[in-house]
Design a protein around this motif. Structure first.
Motif, PDB file in Angstrom:
ATOM      1  N   ASP A 261      -3.865  -1.374 -10.926  1.00  0.00           N
ATOM      2  CA  ASP A 261      -2.625  -1.537 -10.170  1.00  0.00           C
ATOM      3  C   ASP A 261      -2.672  -2.779  -9.285  1.00  0.00           C
ATOM      4  O   ASP A 261      -1.657  -3.477  -9.123  1.00  0.00           O
TER       5      ASP A 261
ATOM      6  N   GLN B 266       8.734  -4.049 -12.226  1.00  0.00           N
ATOM      7  CA  GLN B 266       7.765  -3.722 -11.183  1.00  0.00           C
ATOM      8  C   GLN B 266       7.915  -4.692 -10.017  1.00  0.00           C
ATOM      9  O   GLN B 266       8.338  -5.841 -10.198  1.00  0.00           O
TER      10      GLN B 266
ATOM     11  N   TYR C  55       4.479  -1.169  -6.146  1.00  0.00           N
ATOM     12  CA  TYR C  55       3.072  -1.131  -5.770  1.00  0.00           C
ATOM     13  C   TYR C  55       2.977  -1.210  -4.246  1.00  0.00           C
ATOM     14  O   TYR C  55       3.324  -2.224  -3.638  1.00  0.00           O
TER      15      TYR C  55
END
Length: 408
Positions: free
Chosen positions: A379, A348, A34
């Motif tokens: 997100d 992630q 991210y």
């Protein structure tokens, strides 16, 4: 073997981009990253701007005037005068991005060794631009505890010497999101007049003001026209970072004349970009209203999530699309690299910018990071979950976790 220049050695690396190799490696390893490290909006560029590029019709991709095409500068005048700047095309030099607006302003107004006062944390590339121009940055600390408000004018005066020539502000601020008030701008006006200083105003985030708060430019203040230099860009306003189109604005004729010589030396801004820029000025207000609503929602998600984490503090910014948060960590640079190299949650992780690169004072911002809320809400929420889990197990955590302490 020839050696690189001293300037090349001292040019600072970007805190925003320097960890990119680690992010690339994380992606190769199959992790979802991210990207909160860089102000690259995911908002769609206005359709009119894109259509202008798609429908370009010319036979020769020619140079444009060094100051920018008259048609584009006239369109810019209509945009800025709607905001109350009261300028004409002769007050504008079109630049290759906001970055060139800043460097041309510095070179036109400042000599090697001259000093500029900048409240910090500040846009990291100011350090780089100052290095290029042999200008000395005199930082003045603002503090996270009061949301990075403008430091007292008395603190500015302590730094002023016979070498001081300018003050630089970014409003709303990158990296903090702080929005300067009318009182703060008027205090800077009086300081600039008292010591005969330039007041550089970086206004890349002008459209991004939240909670009904008003944006005020030095261009709105009476009696300071000869001192004010505005640096601007289409990058953030129209979600068009790749256009590399900006401008320098001033009513000071001597600065325009000097700036034009530097603009001539680099030849001209791009033709296609200015065609797109002309169309962008016609973007309807509804576009900005929708964008403002979306960024307000994202800001609220990010700030709320951060302040719920144990040991974390994040002020609520009034503008731009960044936050600086204080984390319970030993070293922001180490932590941000560790997040990419050694951590994942559900495969992630999060890429952030260490705040150290947004300070000029050595050691400042060691436990702070900048995050850009340029991702969609889902997100952002996933990124905050990753960050919270990472802080629980980071080896360099500097505070005990409340939940664990209560369990003991």
């Amino acid at each position: 073997m020839p050696k690189i220049s001293s300037k090349g050695q001292h040019m600072p690396a970007s805190p925003i981009r320097k960890l990119t190799p680690f992010a690339d490696k994380a992606k190769l390893d199959g992790k979802k990253v991210y990207h909160l490290n860089i102000g690259q909006p995911d908002i769609a560029t206005p359709e009119g701007m894109l259509n202008a590029v798609k429908h370009i019709d010319f036979n020769v991709w020619a140079y444009t005037p060094s100051e920018g095409t008259l048609s584009y500068r006239k369109k810019l005048v209509s945009y800025y005068n709607k905001l109350g700047y009261n300028i004409s095309p002769e007050n504008i030099i079109v630049t290759v991005g906001g970055s060139e607006a800043i460097t041309i302003a510095m070179m036109a107004c400042l000599d090697p060794g001259d000093e500029v006062i900048i409240p910090e944390p500040f846009y990291a590339n100011y350090n780089g631009f100052a290095c290029e121009s042999d200008i000395v940055v005199k930082p003045i600390l603002s503090y996270i505890d009061n949301g990075f408000a403008l430091p007292p004018i008395s603190e500015f005066e302590k730094l002023i010497t016979d070498k001081t020539k300018a003050i630089i502000i970014c409003n709303p601020n990158n990296p903090t999101g702080y929005l300067y008030s009318a009182d703060e701008l008027n205090a800077l006006k009086e300081l600039a007049l008292k010591y005969d200083l330039y007041l550089f105003s970086d206004e890349a985030y002008r459209e991004f003001c939240y909670d009904g708060r008003e944006f005020i430019s030095p261009m709105h203040l009476d009696g300071i026209d000869e001192h004010v230099i505005v640096m601007d860009t289409v990058s953030k306003r129209y979600s068009a970072c790749g256009a590399r189109l900006g401008c320098m604005i001033t009513k000071n004729k001597a600065v325009i004349a000097a700036g034009l010589k530097f603009a001539q030396a680099r030849l001209s801004p791009g033709m296609v970009e200015q065609i797109a820029g002309e169309a962008a000025v016609d973007t309807p207000d509804s576009y900005f209203e929708a964008v403002n609503k979306e960024y307000t929602h994202r800001r609220d998600i990010l700030v709320s999530a951060l302040n719920k984490m144990d040991g974390v503090f994040c002020p609520n910014p009034g503008g731009a699309f960044y936050v600086v948060a204080k984390l319970p960590i030993d070293n922001a640079d180490k932590f941000c690299q560790w997040m990419l190299e050694s951590f994942s949650h559900n495969n992630q992780t999060v890429m952030m910018a260490p705040a150290t690169g947004f300070y000029s004072t050595a050691g400042a911002g060691a436990n702070e990071v900048r995050m850009a809320y340029v991702l969609n809400a889902a997100d952002l929420q996933n990124a905050m979950t990753c960050l919270e889990e990472a802080l629980k197990i980071y080896p360099g955590r500097t505070e005990s976790i409340t939940a664990n302490a209560e369990a003991v």
